[in-house]
Design a protein around this motif. Structure first.
Motif, PDB file in Angstrom:
ATOM      1  N   LYS A 208       0.828  -1.214   0.000  1.00  0.00           N
ATOM      2  CA  LYS A 208       0.000   0.000   0.000  1.00  0.00           C
ATOM      3  C   LYS A 208       0.859   1.259   0.000  1.00  0.00           C
ATOM      4  O   LYS A 208       0.449   2.303  -0.513  1.00  0.00           O
ATOM      5  CB  LYS A 208      -0.930   0.007   1.225  1.00  0.00           C
ATOM      6  N   ALA A 209       2.060   1.166   0.598  1.00  0.00           N
ATOM      7  CA  ALA A 209       2.979   2.311   0.642  1.00  0.00           C
ATOM      8  C   ALA A 209       3.719   2.499  -0.679  1.00  0.00           C
ATOM      9  O   ALA A 209       4.501   3.441  -0.823  1.00  0.00           O
ATOM     10  CB  ALA A 209       3.978   2.127   1.782  1.00  0.00           C
ATOM     11  N   GLY A 210       3.472   1.601  -1.645  1.00  0.00           N
ATOM     12  CA  GLY A 210       4.086   1.744  -2.963  1.00  0.00           C
ATOM     13  C   GLY A 210       5.371   0.959  -3.144  1.00  0.00           C
ATOM     14  O   GLY A 210       6.094   1.153  -4.128  1.00  0.00           O
ATOM     15  N   LEU A 211       5.665   0.055  -2.197  1.00  0.00           N
ATOM     16  CA  LEU A 211       6.891  -0.736  -2.271  1.00  0.00           C
ATOM     17  C   LEU A 211       6.583  -2.151  -2.761  1.00  0.00           C
ATOM     18  O   LEU A 211       5.464  -2.640  -2.620  1.00  0.00           O
ATOM     19  CB  LEU A 211       7.551  -0.802  -0.893  1.00  0.00           C
ATOM     20  N   ASP A 212       7.604  -2.791  -3.344  1.00  0.00           N
ATOM     21  CA  ASP A 212       7.479  -4.185  -3.760  1.00  0.00           C
ATOM     22  C   ASP A 212       8.192  -5.072  -2.740  1.00  0.00           C
ATOM     23  O   ASP A 212       9.427  -5.097  -2.716  1.00  0.00           O
ATOM     24  CB  ASP A 212       8.105  -4.407  -5.139  1.00  0.00           C
ATOM     25  N   PRO A 213       7.472  -5.811  -1.886  1.00  0.00           N
ATOM     26  CA  PRO A 213       8.139  -6.735  -0.966  1.00  0.00           C
ATOM     27  C   PRO A 213       8.787  -7.869  -1.760  1.00  0.00           C
ATOM     28  O   PRO A 213       8.147  -8.466  -2.626  1.00  0.00           O
ATOM     29  CB  PRO A 213       6.997  -7.253  -0.083  1.00  0.00           C
ATOM     30  N   VAL A 214      10.069  -8.148  -1.469  1.00  0.00           N
ATOM     31  CA  VAL A 214      10.791  -9.163  -2.240  1.00  0.00           C
ATOM     32  C   VAL A 214      11.302 -10.317  -1.382  1.00  0.00           C
ATOM     33  O   VAL A 214      11.697 -11.353  -1.910  1.00  0.00           O
ATOM     34  CB  VAL A 214      11.972  -8.543  -3.025  1.00  0.00           C
ATOM     35  N   ASP A 215      11.305 -10.161  -0.046  1.00  0.00           N
ATOM     36  CA  ASP A 215      11.855 -11.221   0.789  1.00  0.00           C
ATOM     37  C   ASP A 215      11.396 -11.042   2.233  1.00  0.00           C
ATOM     38  O   ASP A 215      11.120  -9.924   2.669  1.00  0.00           O
ATOM     39  CB  ASP A 215      13.388 -11.196   0.746  1.00  0.00           C
ATOM     40  N   ARG A 216      11.315 -12.171   2.954  1.00  0.00           N
ATOM     41  CA  ARG A 216      11.088 -12.105   4.399  1.00  0.00           C
ATOM     42  C   ARG A 216      11.678 -13.351   5.047  1.00  0.00           C
ATOM     43  O   ARG A 216      11.633 -14.438   4.485  1.00  0.00           O
ATOM     44  CB  ARG A 216       9.599 -11.971   4.730  1.00  0.00           C
TER      45      ARG A 216
END
Length: 247
Positions: A208-216
């Motif tokens: 929602k903040a405009g970022l692409d999550p790529v790992d956790r």
């Protein structure tokens, strides 16, 4: 003629003493010292992968501008500076900044420490290649607004690492009952369980903040070896994410 030297030696001594506490591995910040090698391993590997840097070279992060938001005494800022990055350490707790400055000076490191917020840095037009956002998001009043500010601080293609605590019965037992009441690693009331964020919730907030999550990955504490390790699967208590601002 006015006295241009207004430094109070006794005040500096106080900060020196507090700096010693921040950097004492057996002091009140012992939990962070124990977790730090694990955090650094994740952060450095993610930055190196994102920007094509070789961690075996002397200053692999040279030319990168990194923000450590919620920097505290500088436990992450200093290693980043040693790796060659230009580092800004920002903290909303004013007393942390002189402490961090004193220790960096003692170590011969040039770090730009500021008593400020992510939102104020956005207002000032600051941008960074990477943002370290570690153990902060569970302490803010509006996580989405905070993460949106972090997005705005990243250059296109920039990377943010963000760690926090999962919200479940196990995290309550470990992070609050265990860490605050039994082990007394942290002052009682340091964390509010209701403000903990699940990995899926954090991924949604990041998106929602405009970022692409790529790992956790999870940070897992082993009470037998008394050490932390990274886990691909166990995100049940402490965990960390990496996300990228699209180019």
């Amino acid at each position: 003629m006015a006295n241009l030297n207004t430094i109070d030696a006794s005040e500096i001594e106080k900060f020196q003493a507090m700096a010693a506490e921040w950097w004492d591995p057996d002091g009140k910040f012992k939990p962070l010292h124990m977790l730090n090698p694990c955090r650094l391993s994740y952060i450095t590997s993610q930055i190196a992968a994102e920007f094509g840097r070789d961690l075996t070279t002397p200053h692999p992060f040279k030319g990168l501008r990194i923000l450590d938001i919620g920097c505290g005494g500088g436990l992450l800022s200093e290693p980043m500076a040693r790796l060659g990055a230009t580092v800004v350490g920002a903290d909303a707790a004013e007393r942390n900044i002189p402490v961090a400055r004193v220790h960096a000076e003692q170590q011969g490191l040039d770090i730009d420490y500021r008593h400020t917020s992510a939102e104020a840095l956005v207002e000032a037009g600051e941008t960074f290649d990477a943002v370290l956002n570690m153990e902060v998001v569970e302490h803010v009043s509006d996580p989405l607004a905070f993460l949106s500010a972090c997005h705005d601080l990243l250059k296109p293609g920039g990377l943010m690492t963000c760690s926090t605590i999962n919200r479940n019965a196990k995290s309550y037992a470990m992070a609050i009952i265990g860490a605050e009441h039994i082990m007394r690693w942290l002052p009682k009331g340091t964390h509010e369980w209701s403000k903990f964020i699940t990995p899926d919730e954090l991924y949604e907030l990041l998106s929602k903040a405009g970022l692409d999550p790529v790992d956790r990955k999870g940070f897992v504490f082993n009470p037998i070896s008394w050490s932390w390790r990274l886990s691909e699967r166990d995100l049940s208590v402490n965990y960390v994410t990496a996300s990228v601002r699209p180019s």
